[in-house]
Write an enzyme that holds these catalytic residues in place. Structure first.
Site, PDB file in Angstrom:
ATOM      1  N   TRP A 129      -5.577   2.533   1.251  1.00  0.00           N
ATOM      2  CA  TRP A 129      -5.047   3.843   1.665  1.00  0.00           C
ATOM      3  C   TRP A 129      -5.050   4.743   0.438  1.00  0.00           C
ATOM      4  CZ3 TRP A 129      -0.760   6.649  -0.135  1.00  0.00           C
ATOM      5  CH2 TRP A 129      -0.594   7.891   0.516  1.00  0.00           C
ATOM      6  N   GLU A 150      -7.144   2.602   5.943  1.00  0.00           N
ATOM      7  CA  GLU A 150      -6.022   3.234   6.648  1.00  0.00           C
ATOM      8  C   GLU A 150      -6.097   4.754   6.600  1.00  0.00           C
ATOM      9  OE1 GLU A 150      -2.209   2.312   4.911  1.00  0.00           O
ATOM     10  OE2 GLU A 150      -1.091   3.383   6.471  1.00  0.00           O
ATOM     11  N   LYS A 184      -4.721   8.769   7.792  1.00  0.00           N
ATOM     12  CA  LYS A 184      -3.464   9.505   7.909  1.00  0.00           C
ATOM     13  C   LYS A 184      -3.771  10.904   8.410  1.00  0.00           C
ATOM     14  CE  LYS A 184       0.790  10.215   5.318  1.00  0.00           C
ATOM     15  NZ  LYS A 184       1.661   9.607   4.312  1.00  0.00           N
ATOM     16  N   ASP A 217      -1.455   2.828  11.347  1.00  0.00           N
ATOM     17  CA  ASP A 217      -0.059   3.029  10.942  1.00  0.00           C
ATOM     18  C   ASP A 217       0.527   3.987  11.965  1.00  0.00           C
ATOM     19  OD1 ASP A 217       2.203   4.396   9.757  1.00  0.00           O
ATOM     20  OD2 ASP A 217       1.630   3.572   7.813  1.00  0.00           O
ATOM     21  N   HIS A 219       1.200   7.725  11.426  1.00  0.00           N
ATOM     22  CA  HIS A 219       0.108   8.556  10.930  1.00  0.00           C
ATOM     23  C   HIS A 219      -0.660   9.324  11.994  1.00  0.00           C
ATOM     24  CE1 HIS A 219      -0.303   6.341   6.794  1.00  0.00           C
ATOM     25  NE2 HIS A 219       0.894   6.824   7.022  1.00  0.00           N
ATOM     26  N   HIS A 238       0.302  -1.133  10.594  1.00  0.00           N
ATOM     27  CA  HIS A 238       1.433  -0.784   9.750  1.00  0.00           C
ATOM     28  C   HIS A 238       2.513  -0.308  10.705  1.00  0.00           C
ATOM     29  CE1 HIS A 238      -0.138  -0.138   5.382  1.00  0.00           C
ATOM     30  NE2 HIS A 238      -0.188  -1.393   5.780  1.00  0.00           N
ATOM     31  N   ASP A 266       8.308  12.892   8.920  1.00  0.00           N
ATOM     32  CA  ASP A 266       8.300  11.791   7.973  1.00  0.00           C
ATOM     33  C   ASP A 266       7.993  10.509   8.739  1.00  0.00           C
ATOM     34  OD1 ASP A 266       8.541  10.231   5.795  1.00  0.00           O
ATOM     35  OD2 ASP A 266      10.714  10.301   5.668  1.00  0.00           O
ATOM     36  N   ASP A 324       8.245   7.055   7.620  1.00  0.00           N
ATOM     37  CA  ASP A 324       8.546   5.759   7.013  1.00  0.00           C
ATOM     38  C   ASP A 324       9.979   5.267   7.168  1.00  0.00           C
ATOM     39  OD1 ASP A 324       5.911   5.079   5.810  1.00  0.00           O
ATOM     40  OD2 ASP A 324       6.219   7.041   4.924  1.00  0.00           O
ATOM     41  N   ASP A 355       5.542  -1.217   7.335  1.00  0.00           N
ATOM     42  CA  ASP A 355       5.381  -0.208   6.284  1.00  0.00           C
ATOM     43  C   ASP A 355       6.440   0.875   6.412  1.00  0.00           C
ATOM     44  OD1 ASP A 355       4.570   1.468   4.303  1.00  0.00           O
ATOM     45  OD2 ASP A 355       2.810   2.246   5.348  1.00  0.00           O
TER      46      ASP A 355
HETATM   47  C1  RNT Z   1       1.129   6.004   3.218  1.00  0.00           C
HETATM   48  C2  RNT Z   1       0.560   4.782   3.864  1.00  0.00           C
HETATM   49  C3  RNT Z   1       0.492   3.563   2.996  1.00  0.00           C
HETATM   50  C4  RNT Z   1       1.716   3.412   2.111  1.00  0.00           C
HETATM   51  C5  RNT Z   1       1.729   2.150   1.298  1.00  0.00           C
HETATM   52  C6  RNT Z   1       2.795   2.175   0.261  1.00  0.00           C
HETATM   53  O1  RNT Z   1       1.293   7.025   4.077  1.00  0.00           O
HETATM   54  O2  RNT Z   1       1.254   4.503   5.037  1.00  0.00           O
HETATM   55  O3  RNT Z   1       0.266   2.456   3.764  1.00  0.00           O
HETATM   56  O4  RNT Z   1       2.891   3.489   2.856  1.00  0.00           O
HETATM   57  O5  RNT Z   1       0.501   1.927   0.789  1.00  0.00           O
HETATM   58 ZN    ZN Z   2       0.824   2.653   6.041  1.00  0.00          ZN
END
Ligand code: RNT
Ligand code: ZN
Length: 422
Positions: A189, A230, A232, A263, A266, A290, A298, A300, A330
Site C-alpha cells: 500500500w 491495496e 484507496k 480494505d 477504502h 483489511h 476516517d 480506521d 487494519d
Molecule cells: C492505509 C492502508 C494501509 C495501512 C497500513 C498501516 O490507508 O489501509 O493498509 O493502514 O499499511
Molecule cells: Zn488497509
C-alpha cells in the site's frame, strides 16, 4: 460470571434452537478452524514502528488520533501485548508486521537497507509462539515520502529508493515464509496522491505500473510468498487523487496474477466490500481483506459486529471461499486501551464468521430460487435473534479462553499491572 456448566447448558439449548432451522452449531465451530485472523502489529503503537525510539506516524495520508497511555515502545513490549491478546481470543492468529517494526538494535537502518537479519528475532518468536507472519513495506513516515509520492514519484531517485525498499520487503517476506514453511502475504500500500486536483494523473499511474513491474521482476516461490496490492479512494492530504485507485490495482492484480487487498475503509461509504468479493473472486485466485470500520471520512476505527462485516463474512462463507481469502485486520485507534482494541476487534470479526457459518444457506437459496422472497427475508431476520453469542461463548470455552465480559476485567488488570507502568 457464567460457570462452565451454565455455558455448556446454554450451548445445548442453543443447539436445539438451531436444529429447528436445520443448522448444526458443532459443524459451524469445526469450520471456525479455517478462520485465521492476521493481527496488524500497528494497533499496538499507533503505527510508530521501531526505527527510532520515539518514531511517529507521519506524512502517509493516514493518521492515528488519541493519547491513551500504554502504547508499546519496544519490541519486547509489543511481543508482550500480542502474547496477552493471544490468551484472550480463540482461533488461529497470524502477526502482520510492517517494515518499520524490524529489530534494528537502535541503529539507523534506512528503508533501502533492510535485510532479513532485522527480522530474524520476529521469525524466531513466530515459530516459538505458533504464529504465521505477514508483511508490509512501509512507504510513509519518511522524508522521501513527504511530498506525497513514493513508487509513483516523478523524481527518479525517490522512485528508485522506494522500489528498492519494496524489493527488499518481498525478499524478507519470502524468507520468513521459507523459514516458517507458511506463505507470507506481502501487501503493498502506498500513500501516493494529491491534495488538490492534479493535471497529470496519467504519468503517476504509468510510473506506479513501471515500479510494480520492476518490483515483481524478482521471483519467489508461491509457497513462501503471496503478493498483494491495496487500493484507496482518498487519504488525508490526498483528497483529490490517489494514484493507486481500485481500478488501477484491480487491473494490475488480474493482469499479473497478484492478490488484491480489499480494505473496507477504502471505498465510498455506500459501497460494500461484501458485494465485491464474489466479483473479484471470478478473476483472482485469492484475496486479502483489511477488515476495519470506516466512520465518515476516517477509515480506521476498531472493528465491531456491524452490517458491513457481517456481509463480508456471509459472502465468503456462501461462496465457500474461506480458503481463498486471507483475513487481516487494519485499524489504529490511539484513544482507548490498545489491547482492548485488538481483542474487541478480533472477537467481532470472528463473530461475523461464526454468524455466517450458522446460516441455513441451502434453505435460503431454495427460497430465493423459487421466488419466495418473503420467506427469505423472514428467515434472515429470524437468524439475527438466534443465540449465536452463546455458540461463540462455547467456542471460547472449548479453547480455554475467557468467556464474554470476562476479558474486560482481565484487560483492566493488564492495564494496571503493565500498561500504566510504561
Ligand atoms: C492505509 C492502508 C494501509 C495501512 C497500513 C498501516 O490507508 O489501509 O493498509 O493502514 O499499511
Ligand atoms: Zn488497509
Amino acid at each position: 460470571m457464567a460457570t462452565t456448566a451454565s455455558i455448556k447448558k446454554a450451548y445445548q439449548l442453543a443447539r436445539e434452537q438451531y436444529k429447528s432451522i436445520h443448522v448444526e452449531p458443532d459443524t459451524a465451530l469445526k469450520k471456525m478452524n479455517e478462520v485465521t485472523i492476521s493481527l496488524h502489529c500497528w494497533q499496538s503503537d499507533d503505527v510508530g514502528g521501531f526505527e527510532t525510539p520515539d518514531a511517529e506516524l507521519s506524512g502517509g495520508g493516514i493518521q492515528a488520533t488519541g493519547h491513551y497511555p500504554g502504547k508499546a515502545r519496544t519490541i519486547a513490549q509489543l511481543k508482550q501485548d500480542i502474547e496477552k491478546v493471544r490468551t484472550l481470543v480463540p482461533g488461529k492468529l497470524r502477526l502482520n508486521l510492517h517494515a518499520i517494526y524490524g529489530d534494528f538494535q537502535k541503529k539507523k537502518v534506512d528503508r533501502d537497507q533492510i535485510e532479513i537479519r532485522h527480522f530474524q528475532t520476529w521469525i524466531d518468536w513466530a515459530k516459538k509462539n505458533d504464529f504465521g507472519l505477514d508483511f508490509n513495506p512501509t512507504c510513509f513516515s519518511h522524508p522521501l515520502a513527504e511530498d506525497g509520492f513514493t513508487l509513483s514519484s516523478k523524481n527518479e531517485k525517490q522512485r528508485k529508493f522506494w522500489v528498492e525498499h519494496v524489493r527488499r520487503c518481498r525478499k524478507i517476506a519470502a524468507e520468513m515464509g521459507r523459514q516458517l514453511n507458511n506463505p507470507v502475504v506481502n501487501n503493498i500500500w502506498i500513500p501516493d496522491g494529491s491534495k488538490d486536483t492534479p493535471v497529470d494523473r496519467n504519468t503517476h499511474r504509468a510510473l506506479l505500473k513501471k515500479s510494480l513491474d520492476e518490483i515483481f521482476a524478482d521471483h519467489y516461490p508461491k509457497k513462501y510468498l503471496k503478493d498483494s496490492v491495496e487500493s484507496k479512494l482518498f487519504g488525508i492530504g490526498s483528497e483529490s487523487m490517489v494514484v493507486g485507485s481500485h481500478e488501477f490495482y484491480l487491473g494490475y492484480a488480474i493482469q499479473n496474477k497478484k492478490l488484491i487487498c480489499l480494505d473496507n475503509g477504502h471505498y465510498h461509504p455506500t459501497e460494500q466490500v461484501g458485494d465485491k468479493i464474489s466479483s473479484v473472486l471470478q478473476f483472482v485466485d485469492e484475496l486479502l481483506l483489511h477488515v476495519t470500520r470506516g466512520v465518515r471520512w476516517d477509515s480506521d476505527h476498531v472493528v465491531i459486529f456491524n452490517d458491513e462485516i457481517q456481509l463480508i463474512a456471509q459472502e465468503i462463507v456462501r461462496a465457500n471461499a474461506l480458503k481463498r481469502v486471507n483475513i487481516g485486520l487494519d485499524y489504529f485507534d490511539a484513544s482507548l486501551n490498545r489491547i482492548g482494541a485488538y481483542v474487541t476487534g478480533i472477537r467481532a470479526a470472528q463473530l461475523a464468521f461464526l454468524f455466517a457459518l450458522l446460516e441455513p444457506t441451502a434453505t435460503l437459496r431454495a427460497y430465493e430460487e423459487s421466488g419466495r422472497t418473503f420467506e427469505r427475508l423472514a428467515l434472515l431476520e429470524i437468524l439475527k435473534a438466534k443465540p449465536f453469542g452463546t455458540v461463540y461463548d462455547y467456542y471460547c470455552l472449548q479453547n480455554n479462553i475467557p468467556v464474554a465480559e470476562e476479558y474486560i476485567g482481565i484487560i483492566q488488570k493488564y492495564e494496571r499491572d503493565v500498561l500504566s507502568k510504561r
